[in-house]
Design a protein around this motif. Structure first.
Motif, short mmCIF file in Angstrom:
data_model
loop_
_atom_site.label_atom_id
_atom_site.label_comp_id
_atom_site.label_asym_id
_atom_site.label_seq_id
_atom_site.Cartn_x
_atom_site.Cartn_y
_atom_site.Cartn_z
N ASN A 38 3.25 31.80 -9.48
CA ASN A 38 3.78 32.99 -10.14
C ASN A 38 4.82 33.75 -9.33
O ASN A 38 5.38 34.72 -9.82
N THR A 39 5.05 33.34 -8.10
CA THR A 39 6.02 34.07 -7.26
C THR A 39 7.00 33.11 -6.59
O THR A 39 7.53 33.40 -5.53
N LYS A 40 7.25 32.02 -7.21
CA LYS A 40 8.08 30.97 -6.62
C LYS A 40 9.49 31.46 -6.29
O LYS A 40 10.01 31.23 -5.20
N ARG A 41 10.11 32.14 -7.25
CA ARG A 41 11.49 32.60 -7.04
C ARG A 41 11.54 33.69 -5.98
O ARG A 41 12.45 33.72 -5.15
N LEU A 42 10.58 34.60 -5.99
CA LEU A 42 10.53 35.67 -4.99
C LEU A 42 10.37 35.09 -3.59
O LEU A 42 11.03 35.55 -2.64
N GLN A 43 9.51 34.08 -3.46
CA GLN A 43 9.34 33.45 -2.15
C GLN A 43 10.64 32.81 -1.66
O GLN A 43 10.98 32.89 -0.47
N LEU A 44 11.36 32.19 -2.58
CA LEU A 44 12.63 31.57 -2.23
C LEU A 44 13.63 32.61 -1.75
O LEU A 44 14.33 32.42 -0.76
N ILE A 45 13.67 33.75 -2.45
CA ILE A 45 14.55 34.85 -2.06
C ILE A 45 14.21 35.32 -0.65
O ILE A 45 15.09 35.53 0.19
N GLY A 46 12.92 35.48 -0.37
CA GLY A 46 12.49 35.96 0.94
C GLY A 46 12.92 35.03 2.07
O GLY A 46 13.39 35.48 3.12
N ILE A 105 13.40 24.21 2.76
CA ILE A 105 13.65 22.87 2.23
C ILE A 105 12.49 22.41 1.37
O ILE A 105 12.68 21.83 0.28
N ILE A 106 11.27 22.66 1.84
CA ILE A 106 10.08 22.27 1.07
C ILE A 106 10.09 22.94 -0.30
O ILE A 106 9.81 22.30 -1.32
N MET A 107 10.45 24.21 -0.33
CA MET A 107 10.48 24.93 -1.60
C MET A 107 11.59 24.41 -2.50
O MET A 107 11.41 24.29 -3.72
N LEU A 108 12.74 24.10 -1.92
CA LEU A 108 13.84 23.56 -2.72
C LEU A 108 13.51 22.20 -3.30
O LEU A 108 14.07 21.79 -4.33
N LEU A 109 12.59 21.48 -2.66
CA LEU A 109 12.11 20.19 -3.18
C LEU A 109 10.99 20.36 -4.20
O LEU A 109 10.36 19.39 -4.62
#
Length: 291
Positions: A38-46, A105-109
């Protein structure tokens, strides 16, 4: 007084950006512990914020103080000096930077960051934020910096600024995710209080340490730095975001009004975070030794 300082504005920015990176990563990691989906995009921003500001901060460190761009090779000598607090800090920042890149990188994958990896990142974020306070504390000729309260204050300020930056970015790109953070979001209400109490304690403790420290405190509360201290740090950086957080209690979650409050409050916290470090550096008065 400021001409005798060993560092200038570039170091204030470096301290601020390093702390900001630590706080942004910590916000992202804590959000992942709660609920990755539920917070995937927010984590990426951080993590993006953390990587960008850490990189800028390291560049500033390479060209700091009087040597500047005339002698950037000095940075590499600094890294190789194990007796220097700054050297240890650069090592911490370098490892922290690697962790940020790997997790990004892990999140972008499209994969979940392992909990153990984020736990290591959180530890390094804490060390990074605390190190920024220790760095200036080792300069013994400036008693205003020689207190154990300074690293604690910088840690609280770093996490407050980092969270503000992540939520500010999320107000544009992940508005709904911010509202699902619960206790983590409510932490923003208490961080300005903790920071204010630590600043008061710092001023009270150092004011009674010696004449040089007392003069530093006077410069902040009633001297040449009083205006940026009271208006910039206290009003804009602490009181304004705190009052806005109280307002959000009555504003509908996910609304345009809530997003506007996140932006305004976040901007205030960031201004206060930088001014805190700038004022602490430039308010410092050196000890005078009589032979």
């Amino acid at each position: 007084m400021t001409e005798t300082l060993p560092w200038g504005t570039s170091i204030a920015w470096y301290l601020f950006l390093a702390g900001l990176a630590a706080g942004a990563y910590a916000t992202s990691a804590l959000a992942s512990f709660k609920d990755f989906r539920n917070t995937k995009r927010l984590q990426l921003i951080g993590r993006i914020v953390a990587l960008v500001v850490l990189a800028v901060g390291l560049v500033l460190l390479m060209f700091d103080a009087s040597a500047g761009m005339k002698n950037p090779g000095r940075f590499f000598y600094l890294v190789s000096n194990p007796t220097s607090v700054m050297s240890w800090g650069v090592v911490i920042l370098a490892i922290f930077g690697v962790i940020i890149i790997v997790t990004l990188i892990i999140m972008l994958l499209k994969k979940a960051v392992p909990v153990w990896l984020d736990a290591i990142g959180l530890l390094l974020a804490f060390c990074t934020a605390g190190y920024t306070g220790v760095l200036i504390g080792v300069v013994k000729t400036y008693p205003f910096w020689n207190t154990a309260l300074l690293p604690v204050l910088f840690v609280v300020s770093a996490f407050s600024a980092g969270m503000a930056a992540v939520f500010l970015g999320s107000a544009f790109f992940a508005r709904k995710e911010v509202e699902g953070l619960g206790a983590l979001k409510r932490l923003r209400l208490f961080l300005p209080i903790a920071e204010t109490l630590l600043i008061i304690m710092l001023l009270l403790v150092t004011a009674s340490a010696n004449p040089a420290a007392a003069e530093s405190v006077h410069r902040l509360i009633a001297g040449d730095l009083a205006l940026p201290f009271w208006l910039g740090l206290v009003v804009i950086g602490l009181a304004f975001p705190f009052l806005l957080e109280l307002v959000t209690i009555r504003v509908k979650a996910g609304s345009t009004g809530a997003a506007a409050i996140d932006v305004a409050g976040g901007a205030g916290v960031l201004v206060g975070g930088f001014l805190l470090r700038y004022l602490i550096i430039f308010a410092a008065v050196p000890l005078v030794f009589v032979l």
